[in-house]
Design an enzyme around this catalytic site. Structure first.
Site, mmCIF file in Angstrom:
data_model
loop_
_atom_site.group_PDB
_atom_site.id
_atom_site.type_symbol
_atom_site.label_atom_id
_atom_site.label_comp_id
_atom_site.label_asym_id
_atom_site.label_seq_id
_atom_site.Cartn_x
_atom_site.Cartn_y
_atom_site.Cartn_z
ATOM 1 N N GLN A 22 -31.220 -29.632 2.411
ATOM 2 C CA GLN A 22 -32.455 -30.121 3.014
ATOM 3 C C GLN A 22 -32.239 -30.601 4.435
ATOM 4 O O GLN A 22 -31.116 -30.731 4.903
ATOM 5 C CB GLN A 22 -33.053 -31.241 2.157
ATOM 6 C CG GLN A 22 -32.082 -32.339 1.816
ATOM 7 C CD GLN A 22 -32.649 -33.319 0.812
ATOM 8 O OE1 GLN A 22 -32.888 -34.467 1.178
ATOM 9 N NE2 GLN A 22 -32.850 -32.912 -0.428
ATOM 10 N N HIS A 54 -34.547 -33.315 7.403
ATOM 11 C CA HIS A 54 -35.685 -34.198 7.633
ATOM 12 C C HIS A 54 -36.023 -34.184 9.123
ATOM 13 O O HIS A 54 -35.119 -34.107 9.959
ATOM 14 C CB HIS A 54 -35.358 -35.629 7.220
ATOM 15 C CG HIS A 54 -34.788 -35.738 5.846
ATOM 16 N ND1 HIS A 54 -35.526 -35.491 4.720
ATOM 17 C CD2 HIS A 54 -33.543 -36.060 5.419
ATOM 18 C CE1 HIS A 54 -34.757 -35.674 3.653
ATOM 19 N NE2 HIS A 54 -33.548 -36.002 4.044
ATOM 20 N N GLU A 63 -30.770 -40.901 7.427
ATOM 21 C CA GLU A 63 -30.188 -41.384 6.187
ATOM 22 C C GLU A 63 -28.737 -41.796 6.426
ATOM 23 O O GLU A 63 -28.074 -41.247 7.307
ATOM 24 C CB GLU A 63 -30.186 -40.301 5.105
ATOM 25 C CG GLU A 63 -31.552 -39.851 4.665
ATOM 26 C CD GLU A 63 -31.514 -38.746 3.624
ATOM 27 O OE1 GLU A 63 -32.442 -38.710 2.815
ATOM 28 O OE2 GLU A 63 -30.557 -37.925 3.624
ATOM 29 N N HIS A 100 -28.274 -30.929 5.300
ATOM 30 C CA HIS A 100 -27.304 -31.617 4.461
ATOM 31 C C HIS A 100 -27.579 -31.378 2.979
ATOM 32 O O HIS A 100 -28.656 -30.927 2.596
ATOM 33 C CB HIS A 100 -27.312 -33.125 4.751
ATOM 34 C CG HIS A 100 -28.625 -33.779 4.456
ATOM 35 N ND1 HIS A 100 -29.687 -33.752 5.342
ATOM 36 C CD2 HIS A 100 -29.067 -34.465 3.373
ATOM 37 C CE1 HIS A 100 -30.717 -34.403 4.823
ATOM 38 N NE2 HIS A 100 -30.367 -34.845 3.613
ATOM 39 N N ARG A 110 -36.935 -28.856 1.949
ATOM 40 C CA ARG A 110 -35.889 -28.276 1.128
ATOM 41 C C ARG A 110 -35.684 -26.835 1.561
ATOM 42 O O ARG A 110 -36.602 -26.023 1.476
ATOM 43 C CB ARG A 110 -36.259 -28.382 -0.351
ATOM 44 C CG ARG A 110 -36.096 -29.803 -0.836
ATOM 45 C CD ARG A 110 -36.376 -29.999 -2.303
ATOM 46 N NE ARG A 110 -36.049 -31.367 -2.689
ATOM 47 C CZ ARG A 110 -36.789 -32.414 -2.386
ATOM 48 N NH1 ARG A 110 -37.888 -32.266 -1.702
ATOM 49 N NH2 ARG A 110 -36.417 -33.617 -2.763
#
Length: 163
Positions: free
Chosen positions: A64, A66, A83, A141, A161
């Site tokens: 995925q 972001h 993250e 990642h 995703r």
């Protein structure tokens, strides 16, 4: 700032586990695997900027990426998503895929996502308890099996995703 007692919420996931980290209690026989435990403030009147959760993996999670704040806001979201992960426990051979091994064109990335070969293009790194990883928005990642980790992320439900 006052101290706030957070509640925990178990989130069932097919890649989760039944044996959890001490303090959470294992999943009862026949129960669905738990992949995440979220810490939430049920009394919050505002949307907190961060979400902290435990992850328990028995299988690979999706590949995925972001968006950053600018891209997320352009699509109506408050923020993007960075993250960070703190590895608490790792089985021998456990890995995290963080970034691509080489630069790819948009077309090559799309083709690899469609045929599944994108997993081979990730930079899979061995991990052990105590390791810390930062995954800034825009980083492709994936988290591998056999891990117990704490994830601190910007609080937004916005994940692309790829595979």
């Amino acid at each position: 700032m006052p101290a706030v007692q957070l509640t925990t919420r178990r989130v069932e996931k097919p890649w989760g586990r039944r044996d959890l980290w001490p303090g959470f209690g294992d999943v009862p026989p026949g129960g669905a695997p738990v992949g995440e435990v979220w810490f939430e403030d049920e009394q919050a009147k505002t949307d907190p900027a961060l979400l902290v959760k435990y992850l328990f993996t028995s299988g690979k999670l999706s590949v995925q990426v972001h968006p950053d704040d600018r891209a997320a806001r352009a699509h109506g979201y408050k923020r993007g998503k960075d993250e960070a992960w703190l590895i608490l426990a790792a089985t021998p051979g456990a890995t995290i895929g963080l970034g691509l091994r080489q630069t790819m064109t948009r077309e090559a990335l799309r083709a690899a996502a469609l045929d599944g070969s994108i997993e081979d293009d990730l930079d899979w790194r061995p991990v052990k308890a105590g390791d810390v990883f930062y995954s800034p928005a825009g980083t492709v990642h994936a988290i591998g099996p056999g891990l117990t980790l704490i994830e601190v992320q910007q609080n937004v439900d916005l994940t692309y995703r790829l595979y």
